[in-house]
Enzyme design. Structure first.
Site, PDB file in Angstrom:
ATOM      1  N   HIS A  10      -1.216   0.533  -9.682  1.00  0.00           N
ATOM      2  CA  HIS A  10      -1.816  -0.484  -8.792  1.00  0.00           C
ATOM      3  C   HIS A  10      -2.234  -1.708  -9.632  1.00  0.00           C
ATOM      4  O   HIS A  10      -3.411  -2.092  -9.660  1.00  0.00           O
ATOM      5  CB  HIS A  10      -3.034   0.097  -8.031  1.00  0.00           C
ATOM      6  N   ARG A  19       0.843  -1.187   0.000  1.00  0.00           N
ATOM      7  CA  ARG A  19       0.000   0.000   0.000  1.00  0.00           C
ATOM      8  C   ARG A  19       0.886   1.247   0.000  1.00  0.00           C
ATOM      9  O   ARG A  19       1.967   1.255   0.590  1.00  0.00           O
ATOM     10  CB  ARG A  19      -0.911   0.029   1.237  1.00  0.00           C
TER      11      ARG A  19
END
Ligand code: NAP
Ligand code: GLV
Length: 310
Positions: free
Chosen positions: A273, A225
């Protein structure tokens, strides 16, 4: 049995056939327009649910994450208490992450970014190559994904270490835990891979102190993350040469704002991502199994500990 799909930006139709193959009479509803009577919702399948929404289903039996990460659910201050929550443990996600991590480790190990910039300048120069046994890998998070990546990287001959809360006994992987263990691993890591869940304990873990504990010229891969990395500290470490290259798949703000310095930094390889996707053709059977467990009030596969945060 009613499943509510709360995933803005995801196409719910892609899930209908794979889920109904597993549970033919599943009543699939889609937020926001197709919720129907909130009392009838048994299970929610979600990515980034709006805050407060999950508390509006009084008979909810399970909250299933459409992702391995769970912080997008736990950030809700009105999360209904006592409803079990499961992260996604999916063979497709694992394969995707292993492919991504191997690709990026090999890219850094084989000095691919330098060869690419030599190509741009028309430079024909062989760069000295290390043996894999001389390139030490450290993995933050030795769970479902970190453990799988470690196992494959061992097969390339890299010395692999991993850091987790509890110590592990994984063939070929040196296990570290605790704060002392973290720094002991960092000081002998040439390529650091982050595959930790985002929790209050792991947020900002890649800062000036931890980056500074790596050997000079180390490389990092963050596929966990964005909030694991202190952006300014990483830029400073890259600019000083402490870190020689970084692969970043995840960011504090996504999409990464167009003015962010990561976009144009010469030593950063950036992905939107994209490391590992949840694909219905692989994940639907895992999710269907958890829907059935929830309705039977059985423990979920991948059920998380809310107090621990993962
Ligand atoms: P997992 O199985 O829950 O593994 C988490 C690992 O982190 C475990 O080894 C755990 O230790 C360790 N850990 C947690 N808190 C820690 C702490 N405070 N100190 C030390 N170790 C700690 O999770 P996973 O399925 O491997 O997924 C990891 C993360 O990858 C997800 O949470 C998600 O954010 C990210 N992810 C990203 C993508 C992408 O496309 N970029 C895709 C999938 C997943 P223990 O083993 O001792 O519990
Ligand atoms: C993706 O980021 C995931 O957590 O599965």
């Amino acid at each position: 049995m009613a499943l509510l799909f709360i995933c803005e930006g995801e196409d719910p139709r892609a899930w209908e056939t794979p889920l109904r193959t597993e549970i033919p009479d599943l009543d699939i509803r889609v937020w926001p327009d197709g919720v129907g009577n909130p009392d009838e919702i048994d299970v929610v399948l979600t990515w980034k649910p709006p805050r407060g929404l999950l508390a509006t289903f009084p008979n909810l039996k399970a909250i299933l994450s459409l992702a391995a990460g769970i912080e997008h659910i736990l950030r809700d201050p009105e999360l209904p208490s006592g409803v079990p929550i499961a992260r996604l443990i999916d063979p497709g996600l694992k394969t995707g992450m292993v492919e991504f991590v191997v690709m990026e480790v090999l890219r850094h190990h084989r000095r691919e970014p330098e060869y690419r910039s030599q190509q741009l300048s028309g430079d024909w120069k062989l760069l000295r190559q290390k043996l894999s046994r001389d390139r030490r890998i450290g993995i933050l998070g030795l769970g479902h994904l970190g453990g799988a990546c470690g196992e494959i990287l061992c097969r390339f001959g890299f010395p692999v270490s991993g850091w987790s809360r509890s110590s592990k006994n994984l063939a070929g992987i040196t296990s570290y835990s605790g704060e002392d263990g973290l720094f002991a691993m960092l000081e002998q890591t040439d390529i650091l891979i982050c595959l930790l869940p985002l929790t209050p304990d792991t947020e900002d873990i890649l800062d000036a102190t931890t980056l500074g504990a790596l050997p000079r010229g180390a490389m990092i891969i963050n596929a966990a993350r964005g909030k694991h990395v202190v952006d300014d500290d990483l830029i400073a470490a890259l600019n000083s040469g402490q870190i020689s290259g970084a692969t970043l798949d995840v960011f504090r703000e996504e999409p990464l704002p167009s003015h962010h310095p990561f976009w144009s930094h010469p030593d950063i390889i950036l992905y939107p991502h994209a490391a590992a996707w949840t694909l219905p053709e692989s994940a639907a059977s895992v999710i269907a199994d958890n829907i059935i467990r929830a309705v039977k009030a059985e423990p979920l596969f991948g059920q998380i500990d809310v107090r621990r945060g993962y």
